[in-house]
Design a protein around this motif. Structure first.
Motif, PDB file in Angstrom:
ATOM      1  N   TYR A 201       0.837  -1.206   0.000  1.00 47.17           N
ATOM      2  CA  TYR A 201       0.000   0.000   0.000  1.00 47.17           C
ATOM      3  C   TYR A 201       0.868   1.251   0.000  1.00 47.17           C
ATOM      4  CZ  TYR A 201      -3.562   3.410   1.224  1.00 47.17           C
ATOM      5  OH  TYR A 201      -4.385   4.498   1.206  1.00 47.17           O
ATOM      6  N   ALA A 202       1.906   1.264   0.853  1.00 46.97           N
ATOM      7  CA  ALA A 202       2.821   2.411   0.866  1.00 46.97           C
ATOM      8  C   ALA A 202       3.461   2.601  -0.504  1.00 46.97           C
ATOM      9  CB  ALA A 202       3.893   2.220   1.932  1.00 46.97           C
ATOM     10  N   LEU A 203       3.838   1.487  -1.152  1.00 55.53           N
ATOM     11  CA  LEU A 203       4.435   1.563  -2.480  1.00 55.53           C
ATOM     12  C   LEU A 203       3.422   2.051  -3.505  1.00 55.53           C
ATOM     13  CD1 LEU A 203       7.005   1.005  -4.135  1.00 55.53           C
ATOM     14  CD2 LEU A 203       6.168  -1.328  -4.482  1.00 55.53           C
ATOM     15  N   LEU A 204       2.149   1.617  -3.377  1.00 53.61           N
ATOM     16  CA  LEU A 204       1.101   2.051  -4.303  1.00 53.61           C
ATOM     17  C   LEU A 204       0.890   3.558  -4.222  1.00 53.61           C
ATOM     18  CD1 LEU A 204      -1.343   1.603  -6.212  1.00 53.61           C
ATOM     19  CD2 LEU A 204      -2.719   1.165  -4.158  1.00 53.61           C
ATOM     20  N   VAL A 205       0.825   4.089  -2.998  1.00 53.60           N
ATOM     21  CA  VAL A 205       0.628   5.532  -2.834  1.00 53.60           C
ATOM     22  C   VAL A 205       1.806   6.294  -3.450  1.00 53.60           C
ATOM     23  CG1 VAL A 205       0.345   7.410  -1.186  1.00 53.60           C
ATOM     24  CG2 VAL A 205      -0.758   5.209  -0.762  1.00 53.60           C
ATOM     25  N   ALA A 206       3.022   5.797  -3.194  1.00 59.26           N
ATOM     26  CA  ALA A 206       4.204   6.452  -3.758  1.00 59.26           C
ATOM     27  C   ALA A 206       4.165   6.431  -5.284  1.00 59.26           C
ATOM     28  CB  ALA A 206       5.462   5.773  -3.242  1.00 59.26           C
ATOM     29  N   ILE A 207       3.755   5.289  -5.854  1.00 59.59           N
ATOM     30  CA  ILE A 207       3.699   5.171  -7.309  1.00 59.59           C
ATOM     31  C   ILE A 207       2.619   6.077  -7.891  1.00 59.59           C
ATOM     32  CG2 ILE A 207       3.050   3.593  -9.176  1.00 59.59           C
ATOM     33  CD1 ILE A 207       4.571   1.406  -7.693  1.00 59.59           C
ATOM     34  N   MET A 208       1.478   6.188  -7.219  1.00 56.74           N
ATOM     35  CA  MET A 208       0.422   7.082  -7.707  1.00 56.74           C
ATOM     36  C   MET A 208       0.884   8.539  -7.703  1.00 56.74           C
ATOM     37  SD  MET A 208      -2.069   5.367  -8.809  1.00 56.74           S
ATOM     38  CE  MET A 208      -3.222   6.713  -9.028  1.00 56.74           C
ATOM     39  N   SER A 209       1.649   8.911  -6.684  1.00 57.56           N
ATOM     40  CA  SER A 209       2.171  10.280  -6.663  1.00 57.56           C
ATOM     41  C   SER A 209       3.152  10.494  -7.808  1.00 57.56           C
ATOM     42  CB  SER A 209       2.836  10.580  -5.319  1.00 57.56           C
ATOM     43  OG  SER A 209       4.016   9.829  -5.143  1.00 57.56           O
ATOM     44  N   VAL A 210       3.939   9.459  -8.130  1.00 59.43           N
ATOM     45  CA  VAL A 210       4.880   9.554  -9.255  1.00 59.43           C
ATOM     46  C   VAL A 210       4.123   9.637 -10.576  1.00 59.43           C
ATOM     47  CG1 VAL A 210       6.655   8.305 -10.529  1.00 59.43           C
ATOM     48  CG2 VAL A 210       6.772   8.411  -8.057  1.00 59.43           C
ATOM     49  N   MET A 211       3.086   8.807 -10.730  1.00 57.12           N
ATOM     50  CA  MET A 211       2.303   8.834 -11.962  1.00 57.12           C
ATOM     51  C   MET A 211       1.680  10.210 -12.175  1.00 57.12           C
ATOM     52  SD  MET A 211       2.298   5.983 -13.723  1.00 57.12           S
ATOM     53  CE  MET A 211       0.755   6.005 -14.620  1.00 57.12           C
ATOM     54  N   ASN A 212       1.161  10.816 -11.105  1.00 60.37           N
ATOM     55  CA  ASN A 212       0.592  12.154 -11.203  1.00 60.37           C
ATOM     56  C   ASN A 212       1.625  13.165 -11.686  1.00 60.37           C
ATOM     57  OD1 ASN A 212      -2.325  12.855 -10.056  1.00 60.37           O
ATOM     58  ND2 ASN A 212      -1.584  11.053  -8.945  1.00 60.37           N
ATOM     59  N   SER A 213       2.774  13.162 -11.041  1.00 63.10           N
ATOM     60  CA  SER A 213       3.772  14.191 -11.344  1.00 63.10           C
ATOM     61  C   SER A 213       4.388  14.005 -12.722  1.00 63.10           C
ATOM     62  CB  SER A 213       4.861  14.211 -10.274  1.00 63.10           C
ATOM     63  OG  SER A 213       5.642  13.043 -10.318  1.00 63.10           O
ATOM     64  N   THR A 214       4.678  12.758 -13.116  1.00 67.34           N
ATOM     65  CA  THR A 214       5.322  12.540 -14.419  1.00 67.34           C
ATOM     66  C   THR A 214       4.344  12.746 -15.569  1.00 67.34           C
ATOM     67  OG1 THR A 214       4.950  10.154 -14.154  1.00 67.34           O
ATOM     68  CG2 THR A 214       7.109  11.003 -13.531  1.00 67.34           C
ATOM     69  N   MET A 215       3.079  12.347 -15.388  1.00 69.78           N
ATOM     70  CA  MET A 215       2.100  12.594 -16.437  1.00 69.78           C
ATOM     71  C   MET A 215       1.891  14.094 -16.622  1.00 69.78           C
ATOM     72  SD  MET A 215      -1.869  11.344 -16.777  1.00 69.78           S
ATOM     73  CE  MET A 215      -2.507  12.649 -15.724  1.00 69.78           C
ATOM     74  N   SER A 216       1.818  14.820 -15.512  1.00 72.72           N
ATOM     75  CA  SER A 216       1.613  16.262 -15.596  1.00 72.72           C
ATOM     76  C   SER A 216       2.779  16.951 -16.288  1.00 72.72           C
ATOM     77  CB  SER A 216       1.430  16.833 -14.194  1.00 72.72           C
ATOM     78  OG  SER A 216       1.198  18.221 -14.232  1.00 72.72           O
ATOM     79  N   SER A 217       3.975  16.375 -16.172  1.00 71.74           N
ATOM     80  CA  SER A 217       5.159  17.012 -16.768  1.00 71.74           C
ATOM     81  C   SER A 217       5.044  17.152 -18.275  1.00 71.74           C
ATOM     82  CB  SER A 217       6.417  16.220 -16.413  1.00 71.74           C
ATOM     83  OG  SER A 217       6.444  14.971 -17.097  1.00 71.74           O
ATOM     84  N   SER A 218       4.289  16.241 -18.919  1.00 76.67           N
ATOM     85  CA  SER A 218       4.218  16.265 -20.388  1.00 76.67           C
ATOM     86  C   SER A 218       2.846  16.653 -20.920  1.00 76.67           C
ATOM     87  CB  SER A 218       4.604  14.882 -20.940  1.00 76.67           C
ATOM     88  OG  SER A 218       3.729  13.874 -20.446  1.00 76.67           O
ATOM     89  N   LEU A 219       1.923  17.026 -20.044  1.00 76.28           N
ATOM     90  CA  LEU A 219       0.584  17.383 -20.522  1.00 76.28           C
ATOM     91  C   LEU A 219       0.603  18.567 -21.492  1.00 76.28           C
ATOM     92  CD1 LEU A 219      -1.684  16.988 -17.350  1.00 76.28           C
ATOM     93  CD2 LEU A 219      -1.799  15.663 -19.465  1.00 76.28           C
ATOM     94  N   ALA A 220       1.481  19.538 -21.230  1.00 81.14           N
ATOM     95  CA  ALA A 220       1.524  20.720 -22.092  1.00 81.14           C
ATOM     96  C   ALA A 220       2.051  20.405 -23.478  1.00 81.14           C
ATOM     97  CB  ALA A 220       2.390  21.799 -21.441  1.00 81.14           C
ATOM     98  N   ALA A 221       2.827  19.298 -23.615  1.00 83.87           N
ATOM     99  CA  ALA A 221       3.437  18.989 -24.912  1.00 83.87           C
ATOM    100  C   ALA A 221       2.398  18.679 -25.975  1.00 83.87           C
ATOM    101  CB  ALA A 221       4.408  17.809 -24.756  1.00 83.87           C
ATOM    102  N   GLY A 222       1.254  18.090 -25.582  1.00 81.63           N
ATOM    103  CA  GLY A 222       0.228  17.752 -26.566  1.00 81.63           C
ATOM    104  C   GLY A 222      -0.782  18.850 -26.797  1.00 81.63           C
ATOM    105  N   ALA A 223      -0.661  19.963 -26.076  1.00 80.39           N
ATOM    106  CA  ALA A 223      -1.635  21.055 -26.206  1.00 80.39           C
ATOM    107  C   ALA A 223      -0.971  22.334 -26.686  1.00 80.39           C
ATOM    108  CB  ALA A 223      -2.326  21.283 -24.864  1.00 80.39           C
TER     109      ALA A 223
END
Length: 585
Positions: free
Chosen positions: A120-142
């Motif tokens: 569970y601790a690893l899942l929360v950490a991974i979800m925070s990583v997924m949020n931050s890394t996905m957000s890093s490239s959101l502007a590239a497609g817009a």
């Protein structure tokens, strides 16, 4: 050298010193009791502790100057209350302090958590990583909708919403990583994710382009916590190197998939509105918040601090303290010692410096592709922005393949270690062979992409070059970041922060040169140039494989950890012998 050792002492938590061996072994159930009086000043303590370095700002030394007696005991379980103890010397009128630590098989020790709690601790950490890394490239497609809405036509300015995010990525780990080693992982991650969420919403509602750039920088600052702290979370809950390596592999897969999801999502949804690209990021962050409320604290010193506070309240015994409560927490110490640790590691630790250099280059290629892929697939193959975003998916396929490669290598290594093969006993053989094979993947993928991107060749051919890039990218990150975590252990968050600082700096700056370089040199030769640099950097893992052991022997951080492990192992052995003698009596 003495001054450097003193600085390490200042940054090394008391609990980490007691549990340094715990990264490989469980803590002993035998109490470590130290009695320090004015009469024993300058002598070794009863536990055989090695005399501290002169001029070392050690809380124990401060207490000795005050004439206090300090007793260090194993921590009682939550259902127990500590009974008052007398010090060995029994001198009247002197105060006594009981320093608690984990008992063997203590259920609150993160290493002893049940598997579901660790996951569970690893899942929360991974979800925070997924949020931050996905957000890093959101502007590239817009890019096009942002350009039309704000009336910005400069290519350099249109790169800013992506690059400025990485500027925040560069600065944030310098704060979040070291602070998590002083105040714990949970509330550090929650505070950072709150910043991330608030400014994700602000980005979607930005009134002008300048505000959008500033908000994106603040989103990057909040999102960078995940990159720098997750390595520490893995080290907290998985002390055994094999399990820790597998958890880091899952984490790295998440960091690879995050950026490649951004362009296709924003490319398709930005047709509705430019702001929807950022609303998606905000909605994803909001959906992740419930996970954080149930996140357990995984940092052992903070857990002991909470236990000590609870015991003081329950028993009224103010002499009970946690190791971390003896450390300096003033602003000057945090700024001059804690927050500067990642910079000192980059400057004075060759393992960190060259790892940062290689990872930074690989990371910058990833973000250069956010600028070069539209040139290739839009200009040559006439894809729209959503379709161009989909061409990043083969990179994710390559990442999945490399995860399989990692697990296969891990199985081979464990069998070799069980068979006592000499090569398998070397620390460098645990991780670095994967980094050695990653380099050629990078080189081949660069040439493949550059020389097959032409109208006469089907679009799937250059698109598939991403598979090799994804294999090389993830293999390299899994190998070198795991190597840093294994080498620096309790300093893992600072080492990860150093790596994040350097690669985010490269990722923020180099994409500005991507489109001018590709237009001036042409797609084949621009991609080949990236391949040439990749070829030069391939040597770094081989150098580590050959001379990494000697580098660790000369590393002040690594040798400090080795020395502390040896001291604590000797102290535990003496206490076991003393406990056996007492039982005999």
């Amino acid at each position: 050298m003495a001054e450097a050792q003193c600085e390490l002492e200042k940054t090394y938590s008391r609990d980490s010193r007691m549990l340094a061996g715990g990264l490989e072994h469980e803590a002993t159930p035998v109490a470590l009791v130290r009695s320090v009086t004015q009469r024993s000043r300058g002598e070794n303590s009863r536990s055989g502790r090695i005399p501290p370095i002169k001029d070392f700002d050690d809380p124990l030394e401060v207490e000795k100057e005050k004439g206090d007696e300090i007793e260090e005991t194993s921590s009682p379980s939550p259902s127990e209350t500590p009974s008052p103890r007398r010090s060995y010397d029994g001198e009247a009128g002197q105060s006594e302090r009981k320093i608690i630590r984990f008992e063997d098989r203590d259920p609150e020790n993160p290493n002893n958590w049940p598997q579901w709690k660790k996951l569970y601790a690893l899942l929360v950490a991974i979800m925070s990583v997924m949020n931050s890394t996905m957000s890093s490239s959101l502007a590239a497609g817009a890019t096009a909708p942002i350009s039309r809405h704000f009336g910005v036509t400069s290519e350099s300015q249109l790169i800013l919403p992506t690059s400025i995010y990485l500027v925040g990525y560069a600065g944030g780990p310098m704060i979040w990583g070291p602070i998590s080693e002083s105040y714990g992982r949970k509330w550090t991650m929650i505070a950072a994710f709150a910043v991330f969420t608030v400014f994700s919403i602000a980005s979607a509602a930005a009134p002008n382009f300048a505000a959008l750039v500033v908000f994106r920088w603040l989103v990057g600052m909040g999102g960078s916590c995940a990159i720098s702290v997750v390595g520490g979370v893995c080290a907290d809950v998985y002390h055994e190197p094999g399990a820790r390596g597998r958890s880091m592999a899952i984490f790295m897969a998440a960091t690879t998939f995050g950026p490649i999801l951004g362009p296709p999502i924003s490319g398709f949804i930005s047709v509705v509105s430019w702001s929807w690209a950022f609303w998606i990021g905000a909605i994803f962050a909001g959906a992740s918040w419930p996970l954080f409320f149930f996140l357990p604290e995984s940092y052992a010193p903070t857990i002991l601090k909470h236990r000590a506070r609870r015991l003081r309240k329950e028993t009224g015994d103010e002499s009970i303290i946690a190791p971390i409560e003896l450390e300096k927490t003033d602003f000057g110490h945090i700024v001059t010692v804690v927050l500067t640790r990642p910079l000192r590691m980059i400057c004075f630790e060759p393992l960190v410096l060259f790892t940062c250099l290689y990872l930074s280059y690989a990371y910058s290629i990833f973000y250069i592709y956010f600028q070069s892929y539209p040139l290739i697939f839009t200009n040559i193959y006439h894809f729209n922005e959503g379709e161009t975003g989909l061409t990043f998916l083969p990179i994710g396929l390559g990442a999945l393949i490399s995860a399989g490669i990692y697990l296969t290598w891990d199985t081979i290594l464990r069998r070799a270690q069980a068979a006592h093969k000499p090569w398998a006993q070397r620390e460098e053989m645990r991780r670095l062979p994967l980094a050695c094979i990653a380099g050629p993947f990078f080189v081949i993928s660069s040439y493949w992409l550059g020389w097959t991107a032409r109208a006469s060749i089907h679009w799937i051919v250059p698109c598939l070059a991403g598979i090799l890039f994804g294999m090389g990218y993830l293999c390299l990150f899994m190998a070198l970041l795991n190597y840093l975590v294994d080498a620096y252990e309790v300093f893992a968050a600072s080492a990860m922060a150093a790596a994040s600082l350097s690669r985010s700096s490269f990722g923020a700056v180099l994409p500005f040169a991507a489109k001018p370089m590709y237009r001036a040199m042409g797609i084949p030769w621009a991609s080949s140039l990236l391949g040439f640099f990749s070829l030069a950097l391939c040597v770094i893992p081989f150098v580590f494989l050959r001379w990494g052991g000697k580098m660790r022997e000369k590393s002040e951080f690594c040798q400090y950890l080795v020395r502390k492990k040896r001291e604590e192992a000797e102290a535990r052995e003496r206490e076991r012998e003393r406990g056996a003698d007492v039982e005999g009596v």
